[in-house]
Write a protein that holds these residues in place. Structure first.
Motif, mmCIF file in Angstrom:
data_model
loop_
_atom_site.group_PDB
_atom_site.id
_atom_site.type_symbol
_atom_site.label_atom_id
_atom_site.label_comp_id
_atom_site.label_asym_id
_atom_site.label_seq_id
_atom_site.Cartn_x
_atom_site.Cartn_y
_atom_site.Cartn_z
ATOM 1 N N LYS A 110 -5.099 4.655 11.144
ATOM 2 C CA LYS A 110 -5.665 4.643 9.776
ATOM 3 C C LYS A 110 -4.993 3.545 8.944
ATOM 4 O O LYS A 110 -5.658 2.832 8.188
ATOM 5 N N ASP B 97 -4.458 6.567 0.860
ATOM 6 C CA ASP B 97 -5.544 6.236 -0.067
ATOM 7 C C ASP B 97 -5.000 5.987 -1.483
ATOM 8 O O ASP B 97 -5.429 5.065 -2.175
ATOM 9 N N ILE C 284 -3.391 10.940 4.998
ATOM 10 C CA ILE C 284 -4.502 10.054 4.595
ATOM 11 C C ILE C 284 -4.586 9.957 3.068
ATOM 12 O O ILE C 284 -4.767 8.871 2.516
#
Lengths: 211, 118
Positions: B79, B45, B41
Protein backbone atom coordinates in the motif's frame (compact mmCIF):
# COMPACT_ATOMS: atom_id res chain seq x y z
CA UNK A 1 23.21 -35.40 11.50
CA UNK A 2 22.46 -38.63 9.72
CA UNK A 3 19.07 -40.06 10.38
CA UNK A 4 18.94 -43.79 10.34
CA UNK A 5 15.69 -45.06 8.93
CA UNK A 6 15.58 -48.31 10.86
CA UNK A 7 16.02 -47.68 14.55
CA UNK A 8 15.03 -45.41 17.36
CA UNK A 9 11.95 -43.39 18.13
CA UNK A 10 8.73 -43.74 16.24
CA UNK A 11 6.08 -41.14 16.93
CA UNK A 12 3.45 -42.74 14.76
CA UNK A 13 -0.02 -42.46 16.19
CA UNK A 14 -1.16 -45.31 18.36
CA UNK A 15 -4.82 -45.06 17.45
CA UNK A 16 -4.71 -48.41 15.66
CA UNK A 17 -5.75 -46.78 12.40
CA UNK A 18 -4.53 -48.73 9.40
CA UNK A 19 -2.67 -46.53 6.98
CA UNK A 20 -0.77 -46.88 3.77
CA UNK A 21 1.79 -44.30 2.73
CA UNK A 22 1.14 -42.85 -0.61
CA UNK A 23 3.71 -40.11 -0.80
CA UNK A 24 6.83 -38.88 1.01
CA UNK A 25 8.28 -35.53 -0.08
CA UNK A 26 11.30 -33.46 0.96
CA UNK A 27 13.51 -34.34 3.94
CA UNK A 28 11.44 -36.86 5.84
CA UNK A 29 12.45 -39.74 8.08
CA UNK A 30 9.96 -42.32 9.33
CA UNK A 31 11.86 -43.57 12.35
CA UNK A 32 13.97 -41.00 14.17
CA UNK A 33 17.12 -42.03 16.08
CA UNK A 34 16.81 -42.53 19.81
CA UNK A 35 16.92 -39.44 22.00
CA UNK A 36 16.52 -38.97 25.73
CA UNK A 37 14.91 -35.59 25.28
CA UNK A 38 11.56 -35.38 23.61
CA UNK A 39 8.12 -34.01 24.26
CA UNK A 40 4.82 -34.93 22.64
CA UNK A 41 1.47 -33.16 22.88
CA UNK A 42 -1.73 -34.71 21.60
CA UNK A 43 -4.74 -32.48 21.03
CA UNK A 44 -8.00 -34.38 21.27
CA UNK A 45 -10.51 -33.81 18.48
CA UNK A 46 -12.80 -31.11 19.76
CA UNK A 47 -16.30 -29.94 19.07
CA UNK A 48 -15.44 -26.42 20.24
CA UNK A 49 -15.14 -23.91 17.38
CA UNK A 50 -11.67 -23.27 15.96
CA UNK A 51 -11.73 -19.61 17.04
CA UNK A 52 -12.31 -20.64 20.63
CA UNK A 53 -9.34 -23.03 20.56
CA UNK A 54 -7.01 -20.76 18.54
CA UNK A 55 -5.19 -19.37 21.59
CA UNK A 56 -4.03 -22.90 22.46
CA UNK A 57 -1.65 -22.88 19.48
CA UNK A 58 0.39 -19.98 20.82
CA UNK A 59 0.19 -21.27 24.37
CA UNK A 60 1.52 -24.70 23.35
CA UNK A 61 4.18 -23.21 21.05
CA UNK A 62 5.47 -20.92 23.82
CA UNK A 63 5.54 -23.84 26.23
CA UNK A 64 7.60 -25.91 23.78
CA UNK A 65 9.93 -22.94 23.23
CA UNK A 66 10.49 -22.44 26.96
CA UNK A 67 10.85 -26.18 27.57
CA UNK A 68 13.59 -26.73 24.99
CA UNK A 69 15.35 -23.39 25.64
CA UNK A 70 16.07 -24.68 29.15
CA UNK A 71 18.59 -27.12 27.62
CA UNK A 72 20.76 -24.19 26.46
CA UNK A 73 21.45 -22.13 29.58
CA UNK A 74 23.67 -19.09 29.32
CA UNK A 75 25.05 -19.79 25.86
CA UNK A 76 26.17 -16.60 24.15
CA UNK A 77 26.23 -16.17 20.40
CA UNK A 78 28.93 -14.08 18.69
CA UNK A 79 27.79 -10.96 16.80
CA UNK A 80 24.26 -11.16 18.11
CA UNK A 81 22.25 -9.45 20.80
CA UNK A 82 20.28 -12.66 21.19
CA UNK A 83 21.77 -15.58 23.16
CA UNK A 84 21.45 -19.25 22.22
CA UNK A 85 18.67 -19.81 24.75
CA UNK A 86 16.54 -16.97 23.38
CA UNK A 87 17.28 -18.11 19.82
CA UNK A 88 16.05 -21.64 20.56
CA UNK A 89 13.02 -20.27 22.38
CA UNK A 90 12.10 -17.86 19.57
CA UNK A 91 12.68 -20.39 16.77
CA UNK A 92 10.74 -23.20 18.46
CA UNK A 93 7.92 -20.90 19.40
CA UNK A 94 7.57 -19.50 15.86
CA UNK A 95 7.86 -22.85 14.07
CA UNK A 96 5.63 -24.78 16.48
CA UNK A 97 2.97 -22.07 16.30
CA UNK A 98 2.96 -22.09 12.49
CA UNK A 99 2.78 -25.90 12.35
CA UNK A 100 -0.06 -26.01 14.87
CA UNK A 101 -1.98 -23.19 13.17
CA UNK A 102 -1.76 -25.07 9.86
CA UNK A 103 -2.70 -28.39 11.45
CA UNK A 104 -5.75 -26.88 13.20
CA UNK A 105 -6.80 -24.83 10.18
CA UNK A 106 -6.79 -27.78 7.81
CA UNK A 107 -8.01 -30.51 10.16
CA UNK A 108 -11.02 -32.55 9.22
CA UNK A 109 -13.10 -32.19 12.40
CA UNK A 110 -15.56 -34.91 11.51
CA UNK A 111 -12.83 -37.56 11.41
CA UNK A 112 -12.51 -37.31 15.21
CA UNK A 113 -8.79 -37.96 14.97
CA UNK A 114 -6.26 -36.02 17.06
CA UNK A 115 -3.59 -33.49 16.11
CA UNK A 116 -0.17 -34.39 17.45
CA UNK A 117 3.07 -32.43 17.83
CA UNK A 118 6.37 -34.03 18.89
CA UNK A 119 9.74 -32.38 19.40
CA UNK A 120 13.00 -34.35 19.68
CA UNK A 121 16.28 -32.82 20.77
CA UNK A 122 19.59 -34.13 19.39
CA UNK A 123 23.15 -32.85 19.74
CA UNK A 124 22.87 -30.16 17.12
CA UNK A 125 19.32 -30.47 15.95
CA UNK A 126 15.68 -30.18 16.94
CA UNK A 127 13.12 -32.17 14.99
CA UNK A 128 9.43 -31.26 14.96
CA UNK A 129 6.82 -33.76 13.80
CA UNK A 130 3.20 -32.64 13.44
CA UNK A 131 0.37 -34.88 12.31
CA UNK A 132 -3.19 -33.99 11.40
CA UNK A 133 -6.02 -35.39 9.29
CA UNK A 134 -7.50 -33.47 6.42
CA UNK A 135 -9.87 -34.13 3.55
CA UNK A 136 -8.35 -35.50 0.38
CA UNK A 137 -8.98 -32.38 -1.70
CA UNK A 138 -7.12 -30.17 0.81
CA UNK A 139 -4.31 -32.75 0.93
CA UNK A 140 -4.01 -32.67 -2.86
CA UNK A 141 -3.79 -28.87 -2.88
CA UNK A 142 -1.15 -29.12 -0.18
CA UNK A 143 0.83 -31.66 -2.20
CA UNK A 144 0.82 -29.31 -5.18
CA UNK A 145 2.23 -26.56 -2.99
CA UNK A 146 4.85 -28.91 -1.49
CA UNK A 147 5.86 -29.90 -5.01
CA UNK A 148 6.27 -26.20 -5.85
CA UNK A 149 8.43 -25.64 -2.75
CA UNK A 150 10.65 -28.63 -3.41
CA UNK A 151 11.23 -27.89 -7.08
CA UNK A 152 11.43 -24.07 -7.21
CA UNK A 153 14.19 -21.61 -6.47
CA UNK A 154 13.45 -20.71 -2.83
CA UNK A 155 14.52 -17.09 -3.12
CA UNK A 156 12.27 -16.43 -6.12
CA UNK A 157 9.34 -18.36 -4.65
CA UNK A 158 9.60 -16.41 -1.39
CA UNK A 159 9.34 -13.06 -3.17
CA UNK A 160 6.54 -14.31 -5.39
CA UNK A 161 4.48 -15.63 -2.45
CA UNK A 162 5.14 -12.49 -0.38
CA UNK A 163 3.67 -10.44 -3.26
CA UNK A 164 0.75 -12.87 -3.34
CA UNK A 165 0.25 -12.62 0.43
CA UNK A 166 0.23 -8.82 0.03
CA UNK A 167 -2.93 -9.13 -2.09
CA UNK A 168 -4.67 -10.67 0.93
CA UNK A 169 -4.71 -14.18 -0.53
CA UNK A 170 -5.12 -16.90 2.07
CA UNK A 171 -3.04 -20.05 1.87
CA UNK A 172 0.05 -18.38 0.39
CA UNK A 173 2.21 -20.83 2.35
CA UNK A 174 4.32 -18.03 3.84
CA UNK A 175 4.66 -19.89 7.16
CA UNK A 176 6.50 -22.81 5.55
CA UNK A 177 8.59 -20.50 3.35
CA UNK A 178 9.63 -18.43 6.37
CA UNK A 179 10.78 -21.61 8.17
CA UNK A 180 12.82 -22.65 5.13
CA UNK A 181 14.27 -19.29 4.20
CA UNK A 182 14.50 -17.27 7.42
CA UNK A 183 15.17 -20.12 9.89
CA UNK A 184 17.17 -22.39 7.53
CA UNK A 185 14.96 -25.34 8.47
CA UNK A 186 14.63 -28.52 6.41
CA UNK A 187 11.10 -29.71 5.69
CA UNK A 188 9.61 -33.07 4.80
CA UNK A 189 6.09 -34.44 4.40
CA UNK A 190 4.31 -37.77 4.51
CA UNK A 191 0.83 -38.27 3.11
CA UNK A 192 -1.09 -41.42 4.07
CA UNK A 193 -4.50 -42.78 3.27
CA UNK A 194 -6.65 -44.38 5.97
CA UNK A 195 -8.34 -47.69 5.22
CA UNK A 196 -11.56 -46.89 7.11
CA UNK A 197 -11.85 -43.22 6.09
CA UNK A 198 -11.38 -43.02 2.33
CA UNK A 199 -11.97 -39.25 2.13
CA UNK A 200 -9.47 -38.40 4.82
CA UNK A 201 -5.71 -38.18 4.55
CA UNK A 202 -3.17 -38.23 7.37
CA UNK A 203 -0.53 -35.54 6.83
CA UNK A 204 2.74 -35.49 8.77
CA UNK A 205 5.12 -32.55 8.50
CA UNK A 206 8.70 -32.87 9.72
CA UNK A 207 10.84 -29.81 10.38
CA UNK A 208 14.55 -30.16 11.13
CA UNK A 209 16.24 -27.19 12.73
CA UNK A 210 19.95 -26.83 13.49
CA UNK A 211 20.59 -25.56 17.03
CA UNK B 1 -6.71 5.40 16.07
CA UNK B 2 -6.09 2.63 18.54
CA UNK B 3 -6.76 -1.09 19.07
CA UNK B 4 -6.06 -2.54 22.47
CA UNK B 5 -6.60 -6.13 23.69
CA UNK B 6 -5.01 -8.20 26.44
CA UNK B 7 -2.48 -9.59 23.91
CA UNK B 8 -1.57 -6.58 21.77
CA UNK B 9 -1.80 -2.83 21.38
CA UNK B 10 -1.68 -0.98 18.06
CA UNK B 11 -1.94 2.81 17.84
CA UNK B 12 -1.09 5.77 15.64
CA UNK B 13 0.78 8.73 17.05
CA UNK B 14 -0.08 11.51 14.63
CA UNK B 15 2.49 13.94 16.05
CA UNK B 16 5.39 11.72 14.99
CA UNK B 17 3.57 9.97 12.09
CA UNK B 18 4.30 6.60 13.68
CA UNK B 19 2.22 3.46 14.07
CA UNK B 20 3.23 1.41 17.12
CA UNK B 21 2.60 -2.35 17.43
CA UNK B 22 3.22 -3.98 20.78
CA UNK B 23 2.64 -7.42 22.32
CA UNK B 24 1.80 -10.76 20.74
CA UNK B 25 -0.01 -10.98 17.41
CA UNK B 26 -1.12 -14.49 16.45
CA UNK B 27 -4.48 -13.85 14.83
CA UNK B 28 -6.29 -16.40 12.66
CA UNK B 29 -5.77 -15.31 9.05
CA UNK B 30 -6.16 -12.06 7.14
CA UNK B 31 -9.79 -11.60 8.14
CA UNK B 32 -8.82 -11.20 11.80
CA UNK B 33 -5.98 -8.86 10.87
CA UNK B 34 -8.33 -6.57 8.92
CA UNK B 35 -8.98 -4.05 11.77
CA UNK B 36 -5.21 -3.57 12.21
CA UNK B 37 -4.75 -3.30 8.46
CA UNK B 38 -7.52 -0.66 8.37
CA UNK B 39 -5.72 1.34 11.06
CA UNK B 40 -2.47 1.18 9.07
CA UNK B 41 -4.22 2.29 5.87
CA UNK B 42 -6.03 5.14 7.66
CA UNK B 43 -2.67 6.29 9.00
CA UNK B 44 -1.11 6.41 5.52
CA UNK B 45 -4.16 8.12 4.02
CA UNK B 46 -3.96 10.78 6.71
CA UNK B 47 -0.29 11.31 5.99
CA UNK B 48 -0.90 11.65 2.28
CA UNK B 49 -3.61 14.21 3.02
CA UNK B 50 -1.27 16.17 5.24
CA UNK B 51 1.60 15.78 2.78
CA UNK B 52 3.88 13.97 5.20
CA UNK B 53 6.73 12.26 3.37
CA UNK B 54 7.80 9.78 6.04
CA UNK B 55 5.81 7.03 7.71
CA UNK B 56 7.24 5.00 10.57
CA UNK B 57 6.19 1.60 11.84
CA UNK B 58 7.59 0.92 15.28
CA UNK B 59 7.67 -2.81 16.10
CA UNK B 60 10.27 -2.69 18.87
CA UNK B 61 7.93 -4.15 21.45
CA UNK B 62 6.18 -6.61 19.17
CA UNK B 63 7.35 -9.86 20.73
CA UNK B 64 5.60 -12.24 18.36
CA UNK B 65 4.07 -12.07 14.90
CA UNK B 66 2.77 -15.14 13.06
CA UNK B 67 3.04 -15.62 9.31
CA UNK B 68 -0.45 -14.17 8.75
CA UNK B 69 0.81 -11.07 10.52
CA UNK B 70 3.87 -10.98 8.28
CA UNK B 71 1.48 -11.23 5.31
CA UNK B 72 -0.39 -8.24 6.75
CA UNK B 73 2.88 -6.27 6.93
CA UNK B 74 3.59 -7.17 3.31
CA UNK B 75 0.12 -5.85 2.41
CA UNK B 76 0.91 -2.59 4.23
CA UNK B 77 4.27 -2.25 2.47
CA UNK B 78 2.59 -2.69 -0.93
CA UNK B 79 0.00 0.00 0.00
CA UNK B 80 2.84 2.40 0.85
CA UNK B 81 4.65 1.43 -2.38
CA UNK B 82 1.50 2.22 -4.37
CA UNK B 83 1.39 5.77 -2.95
CA UNK B 84 4.71 6.33 -4.69
CA UNK B 85 6.09 9.21 -2.67
CA UNK B 86 6.19 8.01 0.92
CA UNK B 87 9.36 6.89 2.64
CA UNK B 88 8.84 3.96 5.02
CA UNK B 89 10.92 3.49 8.15
CA UNK B 90 10.66 0.20 10.04
CA UNK B 91 11.92 0.35 13.60
CA UNK B 92 12.66 -3.10 14.98
CA UNK B 93 14.42 -4.69 17.89
CA UNK B 94 17.72 -6.55 17.51
CA UNK B 95 16.75 -8.55 20.59
CA UNK B 96 13.58 -10.12 19.19
CA UNK B 97 14.37 -13.14 17.05
CA UNK B 98 11.54 -13.04 14.48
CA UNK B 99 12.36 -9.42 13.71
CA UNK B 100 16.04 -10.18 13.04
CA UNK B 101 15.02 -13.14 10.86
CA UNK B 102 12.09 -11.82 8.84
CA UNK B 103 11.80 -8.02 8.76
CA UNK B 104 14.52 -7.55 6.13
CA UNK B 105 12.46 -9.61 3.70
CA UNK B 106 9.93 -6.79 3.43
CA UNK B 107 12.61 -4.93 1.46
CA UNK B 108 11.99 -7.46 -1.29
CA UNK B 109 8.69 -5.65 -1.88
CA UNK B 110 10.08 -2.16 -1.50
CA UNK B 111 13.89 -1.88 -1.54
CA UNK B 112 13.78 1.74 -0.30
CA UNK B 113 12.43 0.69 3.15
CA UNK B 114 14.75 1.92 5.88
CA UNK B 115 15.26 -0.68 8.58
CA UNK B 116 16.51 0.47 11.94
CA UNK B 117 17.25 -1.96 14.79
CA UNK B 118 17.59 -0.77 18.36
Amino acid sequence: MNISPNLGVNFAQDDMTQTSTIKVLGDFCDRLPHTEEYLTINFSPSTAPRKQRWGNNGLSADFLGDYFAAFFPGDKLPDSKIGKQETVKGSVSFIANELLENAMKYSQDSSKLPVNIALCLYDRQLIFTVTNHTDCREAEKYQTFVHEITTSDLDELYTQKLELAATGAEGSGMGLLIMLNDYDAKLGWKFETLAELPNVMRVTVMVQLEV
Amino acid sequence: MEIKTKDYHVWYDEGITTVFCKGFLRLDGMEEYQPIMDLLIDAIDLQVKEQQALTTLNLRELEFLNSSGISMLSMFVVKVREKGNIQLLLQGSGEILWQTKSLKNLQRLMPSIKLEYS
